[in-house]
Design a protein around this motif. Structure first.
Motif, PDB file in Angstrom:
ATOM      1  N   PHE A 155      69.409 -34.133  12.908  1.00 49.04           N
ATOM      2  CA  PHE A 155      69.060 -34.730  14.195  1.00 49.04           C
ATOM      3  C   PHE A 155      70.301 -35.018  15.031  1.00 49.04           C
ATOM      4  O   PHE A 155      71.114 -35.881  14.671  1.00 49.04           O
ATOM      5  CB  PHE A 155      68.280 -36.032  13.986  1.00 49.04           C
TER       6      PHE A 155
ATOM      7  N   PHE B 228      70.469 -38.785  15.908  1.00 44.09           N
ATOM      8  CA  PHE B 228      70.531 -39.821  14.875  1.00 44.09           C
ATOM      9  C   PHE B 228      71.970 -40.288  14.681  1.00 44.09           C
ATOM     10  O   PHE B 228      72.849 -39.508  14.333  1.00 44.09           O
ATOM     11  CB  PHE B 228      69.975 -39.306  13.544  1.00 44.09           C
TER      12      PHE B 228
ATOM     13  N   HIS C 259      65.804 -42.357   8.406  1.00 40.80           N
ATOM     14  CA  HIS C 259      64.927 -41.304   8.919  1.00 40.80           C
ATOM     15  C   HIS C 259      64.383 -40.513   7.737  1.00 40.80           C
ATOM     16  O   HIS C 259      65.047 -39.627   7.209  1.00 40.80           O
ATOM     17  CB  HIS C 259      65.691 -40.395   9.881  1.00 40.80           C
TER      18      HIS C 259
ATOM     19  N   GLY D 169      68.386 -48.553   9.988  1.00 40.15           N
ATOM     20  CA  GLY D 169      68.975 -47.634  10.962  1.00 40.15           C
ATOM     21  C   GLY D 169      70.404 -47.264  10.623  1.00 40.15           C
ATOM     22  O   GLY D 169      70.956 -47.713   9.607  1.00 40.15           O
ATOM     23  N   PRO D 170      71.032 -46.435  11.444  1.00 43.95           N
ATOM     24  CA  PRO D 170      72.401 -45.967  11.176  1.00 43.95           C
ATOM     25  C   PRO D 170      73.394 -47.132  11.136  1.00 43.95           C
ATOM     26  O   PRO D 170      73.263 -48.111  11.883  1.00 43.95           O
ATOM     27  CB  PRO D 170      72.701 -45.039  12.352  1.00 43.95           C
TER      28      PRO D 170
ATOM     29  N   THR E  56      58.446 -38.032  15.126  1.00 42.06           N
ATOM     30  CA  THR E  56      59.712 -38.185  14.387  1.00 42.06           C
ATOM     31  C   THR E  56      60.650 -37.007  14.592  1.00 42.06           C
ATOM     32  O   THR E  56      61.810 -37.081  14.218  1.00 42.06           O
ATOM     33  CB  THR E  56      59.529 -38.425  12.873  1.00 42.06           C
TER      34      THR E  56
ATOM     35  N   GLU F  92      68.738 -36.473   7.520  1.00 45.41           N
ATOM     36  CA  GLU F  92      69.234 -37.169   8.708  1.00 45.41           C
ATOM     37  C   GLU F  92      70.274 -36.351   9.472  1.00 45.41           C
ATOM     38  O   GLU F  92      70.473 -36.568  10.668  1.00 45.41           O
ATOM     39  CB  GLU F  92      69.820 -38.528   8.310  1.00 45.41           C
TER      40      GLU F  92
END
Length: 509
Positions: free
Chosen positions: A385, A388, A328, A363-364, A135, A382
């Protein structure tokens, strides 16, 4: 050098590197530590010995940089306090394995200058690896020491890994130059190496300074109100304190503006202590305090798949409109593998009561906020990242982060988290608006510069205009893939060259 002195020297170099990270920000110390680590790892020795040198430097670095990792375990000491020392030791030692891997790779080169270059390449690839596998955890990357300096702007071209590689490359080149000049005297070699590194770092600063400034904020820009209730984590879920913290948010939301009226009001992550579906009376109160202005807040939401850590846009009637479920999640914080089984053993995620923890969202997404444009929502973790939501960010007008950094204490953790959010703004050419429970709440422009902000551990509301976006820079379009390919090719060619030179027979008279 004795083994004990070698161990101490490696650890000292790692600790010096950590002083470049927030809240210390001593960049010269970090550069000295990096140069020392490169010198130690490139010193002749077996692969095992060089790996050990890299690991020791990494363990000290991560222990200092991530010392705040014990804070979440101290929120509920009877339940989680015993885990704190294990968390820090295992985290520091585990992440240092990536630095040890880079040290082992450096041993593939016999010549010291080549070993330095090989280590810089391998180190960057190893840091990429830890940013993605299991991850990912791209916290404490070397490039983040440059925040608030011109080199930081170069992440718009090659990301934080590219900036880290450029930093190590400049130091390696200077050290290699010094090593070549050793025959002319130590003073000459040291001076030439130092000047060489400074010259290359100067070029890095020039490249960053040449980036165009962020677009000016137009007079008609929307105004956002960031609400910071300053709810201490150990009190946040206390039944006697929950009404007080909620009332704080209502009062700050309803207070008259000193300038333009807000067009959107932002509350932090888990701003209400009840499930979103059963909190209609609270949502109505929030909407009334907002006076017809849309309200964004964080709350736990019950879905058929399980509870989620959610962000919701509340309309003037107190009904949730657009909703984003955090995708995430934080391992061992918001979920743990086989959570129900672990719960029977007394092991639970830090942020939730359920054994299985939170359920990850799909998800985004982008939130359509009408006149305020398209916003990319990010919940807490989140924002660390680079990958992401990168594809969604290309169509966004700004990023919206709600977070509860009270988990991270009040020293290093929240400041490091904020710096990572600032780098997301530079990488994507997007402003980022940040509402944090205990701080730091702020508006960040597309070059990563902070405007007005609410400091840590303060109660207040901040009204600020929304900055415009910039043209998406190269990194926003390509991400880490081009750099990863180039690094892999360069490393492979270097290894093949070393193998060839080693295997080539020596001509004899």
């Amino acid at each position: 050098m004795t083994r004990r002195r070698g161990w101490a020297l490696d650890a000292a170099f790692g600790a010096l590197i950590a002083l470049g990270q927030a809240p210390f920000g001593v960049i010269p110390a970090a550069l000295i530590g990096l140069a020392g680590m490169i010198w130690r790892v490139s010193t002749p020795g077996s692969g095992r010995a060089r790996a050990a040198r890299g690991w020791r430097a990494g363990a000290a670095y991560f222990a200092v940089t991530l010392h705040w990792i014990v804070e979440p375990f101290l929120v509920d000491v009877p339940r989680h306090g015993w885990m704190a020392p294990f968390a820090l030791v295992l985290m520091a030692g585990g992440l240092a394995l990536f630095w040890g891997l880079a040290g082992w790779t450096a041993a593939r080169w016999q010549a010291r200058g080549s070993a330095m270059a090989g280590f810089a390449l391998a180190f960057t690839l190893a840091e990429m690896l830890r940013s993605y596998i299991f991850t990912g955890f791209p916290w404490g990357l070397i490039g983040t020491i440059w925040i608030d300096t011109a080199p930081a702007q170069t992440v718009a071209y090659w990301g934080l890994h590219g900036l880290g590689l450029a930093t190590l490359g400049a130091l390696s080149a200077g050290l290699a130059l010094g090593a070549r000049l050793q025959v002319r005297g130590r003073a000459v070699a040291t001076g030439a190496g130092l000047l060489g590194s400074l010259a290359l770092l100067g070029l890095l600063a020039v490249a960053g300074a040449l980036r165009p400034p962020a677009p000016a904020i137009p007079p008609e820009a929307p105004t956002l109100r960031l609400v910071q209730p300053n709810a201490a984590q150990h009190l946040k879920w206390d039944p006697e304190m929950i009404p007080l913290f909620f009332q704080r948010q209502l009062t700050l939301t309803a207070q008259p503006p000193e300038g333009p009226a807000p067009d959107l009001i932002l509350w932090p992550e888990t701003a209400i202590a009840y499930r979103l579906g059963g909190a209609r009376p609270l949502l109505i109160q929030g909407a009334e305090a907002a006076g017809g202005v849309p309200l964004v807040l964080g709350a736990v939401r019950q879905t058929p798949a399980g509870p989620t850590n959610a962000l919701a846009v509340i309309d003037p009637d107190g009904r949730p409109g657009a909703i984003y479920d955090k995708a995430h999640l934080v391992p061992f914080g918001e979920y743990i593998p086989f959570g129900d089984l672990a719960a029977r053993l007394g092991i639970r995620g830090l942020a939730v009561a359920e054994g299985g923890g939170f359920h990850a969202g799909p998800g985004p997404v982008l939130l359509d906020l009408g006149a305020l444009g398209q916003a990319l929502p990010l919940i807490c973790y989140e924002a660390i990242f680079p990958q992401f939501g990168r594809s969604q960010a290309r169509a966004a007008d700004w990023m919206l982060q709600i977070t509860n950094d009270a988990w991270f204490g009040s020293f290093a953790g929240p400041q490091q988290h904020l710096i990572l959010a600032r780098f997301r703004a530079i990488e994507r050419g997007l402003p980022l608006v940040r509402a944090a429970n205990t701080g730091i709440s702020t508006v960040i422009d597309s070059r990563g510069a902070m405007g007005a902000h609410l400091p840590l551990n303060t109660l207040g509301a901040l009204d600020a205009p929304l900055p415009p976006r910039s043209t998406p820079p190269p990194y926003a379009r390509m991400g880490d893939l081009p750099l990863a390919i180039l690094l892999s090719l360069a490393l492979a060619l270097g290894v093949l060259r070393t193998v060839y030179l080693t295997a080539r027979p020596v001509e004899r008279d």
